[in-house]
Design an enzyme around this catalytic site. Structure first.
Site, PDB file in Angstrom:
ATOM      1  N   ALA A  10       0.924  -1.274   0.018  1.00 24.34           N
ATOM      2  CA  ALA A  10      -0.099   0.060   0.083  1.00 24.34           C
ATOM      3  C   ALA A  10       0.919   1.293  -0.154  1.00 24.34           C
ATOM      4  O   ALA A  10       0.520   2.530   0.614  1.00 24.34           O
ATOM      5  CB  ALA A  10      -1.015  -0.077   1.176  1.00 24.34           C
ATOM      6  N   GLY A  11       2.121   1.104  -0.827  1.00 24.36           N
ATOM      7  CA  GLY A  11       3.020   2.315  -0.779  1.00 24.36           C
ATOM      8  C   GLY A  11       2.600   3.271  -1.806  1.00 24.36           C
ATOM      9  O   GLY A  11       1.315   3.286  -2.217  1.00 24.36           O
ATOM     10  N   GLY A  14       1.112   1.209  -5.096  1.00 21.34           N
ATOM     11  CA  GLY A  14      -0.171   0.331  -4.639  1.00 21.34           C
ATOM     12  C   GLY A  14      -1.037   1.313  -4.261  1.00 21.34           C
ATOM     13  O   GLY A  14      -2.195   1.208  -4.986  1.00 21.34           O
ATOM     14  N   ASP A  33      -1.070  -4.642   3.169  1.00 17.29           N
ATOM     15  CA  ASP A  33       0.166  -4.254   3.415  1.00 17.29           C
ATOM     16  C   ASP A  33       0.625  -5.117   4.589  1.00 17.29           C
ATOM     17  O   ASP A  33      -0.163  -5.278   5.556  1.00 17.29           O
ATOM     18  CB  ASP A  33       0.505  -2.713   3.568  1.00 17.29           C
ATOM     19  N   VAL A 118       4.958  -5.641 -10.116  1.00 15.57           N
ATOM     20  CA  VAL A 118       5.675  -4.416 -10.382  1.00 15.57           C
ATOM     21  C   VAL A 118       6.855  -4.232  -9.804  1.00 15.57           C
ATOM     22  O   VAL A 118       7.825  -3.234 -10.036  1.00 15.57           O
ATOM     23  CB  VAL A 118       4.515  -3.332  -9.745  1.00 15.57           C
ATOM     24  N   ASN A 120      10.484  -4.233  -8.375  1.00  7.80           N
ATOM     25  CA  ASN A 120      11.872  -4.259  -9.250  1.00  7.80           C
ATOM     26  C   ASN A 120      12.813  -5.162  -8.371  1.00  7.80           C
ATOM     27  O   ASN A 120      12.934  -5.153  -7.316  1.00  7.80           O
ATOM     28  CB  ASN A 120      12.561  -2.955  -9.424  1.00  7.80           C
ATOM     29  N   ARG A 151       6.869   6.630 -21.606  1.00  6.17           N
ATOM     30  CA  ARG A 151       7.958   7.727 -21.337  1.00  6.17           C
ATOM     31  C   ARG A 151       8.664   7.877 -22.708  1.00  6.17           C
ATOM     32  O   ARG A 151       8.864   9.266 -22.799  1.00  6.17           O
ATOM     33  CB  ARG A 151       8.981   7.125 -20.293  1.00  6.17           C
ATOM     34  N   HIS A 175      13.511  -4.228 -17.871  1.00  8.34           N
ATOM     35  CA  HIS A 175      13.257  -2.864 -17.428  1.00  8.34           C
ATOM     36  C   HIS A 175      14.428  -2.334 -16.745  1.00  8.34           C
ATOM     37  O   HIS A 175      14.373  -2.539 -15.298  1.00  8.34           O
ATOM     38  CB  HIS A 175      11.868  -3.258 -16.525  1.00  8.34           C
TER      39      HIS A 175
END
Ligand code: APR
Length: 307
Positions: A10-11, A14, A33, A118, A120, A151, A175
């Site tokens: 939930a950062g 999220g 979270d 998502v 990394n 982008r 990525h």
């Protein structure tokens, strides 16, 4: 039946994704979270906005994986973001531990879901999620190419002073530093980009696209991009829940496509109700093929570290 999207972490990514999904009306949301109160508080805050935004969807905040049961889609954003000067790859050991834990719980509590990763380093964490869950390859997808493509389009359109909607492209590969913007598939108003922009300018934009995430990290000082990553995940969720079968760049498990095997890497994917329904094999140039192979090597070095 109402669709259900669960978001682990939930950062910044999220919570922004929860906002997009909830207010689009496309699904109910579970925000989970390890810090339960962060998830509870953000879910409460988003619920409080529902009357004024005028939607009837629900969101709950939790730290209990029972709440993700019967999710159509689970998005994994749990993990650390980069700090200034760090590459995405340097997150590997910390985030691998988190992904192992999260993936096992998703396997137990939402065994029929489609997972979008998502966290990394993206291609490595998606590979790990695939291995840990044992889900079929179409149901584990990594989000990155769509973001890198967005982008690239933004920077091209800004440099040329043309609408973003007139630019099309695909960014394949990892990525990371070895991403492969497909120049041969980049068009402006249907014309090859090389006809409307000189080589040096285009190369500078390619480099800036590769470094864009780091540029944002260094501006923030702490944390990494979240508006654009959440936008790209949202587009993938829409493609799945609405069975749009759009072709977008995403990290997919390859078994011979593009001459590559046993890794997750960014390639064009047709995305619909079953997740990755097809990997689309573009006719790419020899240079692009070589760049993709180099990118795959870089990912494989990191995949080995997982053992
Ligand atoms: N289970 C559930 N949540 C967890 C766990 C875990 N095991 N470990 C960490 N989290 C949560 C944190 O408590 C935090 O709320 O994941 C959240 C991550 O949020 P941020 O630190 O704000 O990071 P964010 O910017 O959202 O990025 C998340 O996505 O783009 C990538 O590189 C980025 O790997 C990073 C991830």
């Amino acid at each position: 039946m109402t669709k259900k999207v669960s978001i682990i972490g939930a950062g910044a990514v999220g919570a922004t994704l929860a906002h997009r999904v909830l207010e689009s009306g496309i699904a109910d949301v579970v925000l989970l979270d390890i810090f339960k109160n962060i998830a509870l508080g953000k879910a409460m805050d988003l619920s409080d906005a529902s009357a004024v935004v005028a939607h009837e969807r629900t969101i709950i905040g939790t730290d209990d994986y029972k709440d993700i049961e019967s999710s159509d889609i689970v998005v994994i954003t749990a993990g650390l973001p980069r700090k200034p000067g760090m590459t995405r790859d340097e997150l590997i050991s910390k985030n691998a531990g988190i992904i192992k834990d999260v993936a096992l719980k998703v396997k137990t509590h939402a065994p029929k879901s489609i997972i979008i990763v998502v966290t990394n380093p993206l291609d490595v964490m998606t590979y790990l999620t695939y291995k840990i869950t044992g889900f079929s390859k179409n149901r584990v997808i990594g989000m990155a190419g769509l973001l890198d493509g967005s982008r690239f389009i933004y920077l091209i359109a800004s440099a040329l002073g043309v609408p973003r909607s007139s630019v099309e492209t695909y960014v394949l590969g990892s990525h990371g530093d070895t991403m492969v913007p497909l120049i041969s598939k980049t068009k402006v108003d249907g014309k090859p980009v090389t006809e409307v922009m000189d080589k040096a300018k285009l190369q500078a934009i390619v480099k800036r696209t590769c470094d864009r995430g780091a540029e944002i990290v260094s501006l923030f000082g702490s944390g990494s991009a979240f508006y654009s990553p959440s936008a790209a995940v949202f587009k993938m969720i829409e493609s799945i829940l609405k069975d749009k079968k759009e072709t977008v760049a995403a990290s997919a498990y390859l078994e011979g496509e593009y001459g590559l095997n046993d890794l997750y890497i960014g390639v064009p994917c047709k995305i619909g109700k079953d997740g990755i329904e097809k990997i689309v094999e573009f006719d790419i140039s020899a240079d692009e093929k070589a760049a993709l192979a180099r990118s795959a090597e870089a990912i494989k070095v990191l995949n080995k570290l997982l053992q």
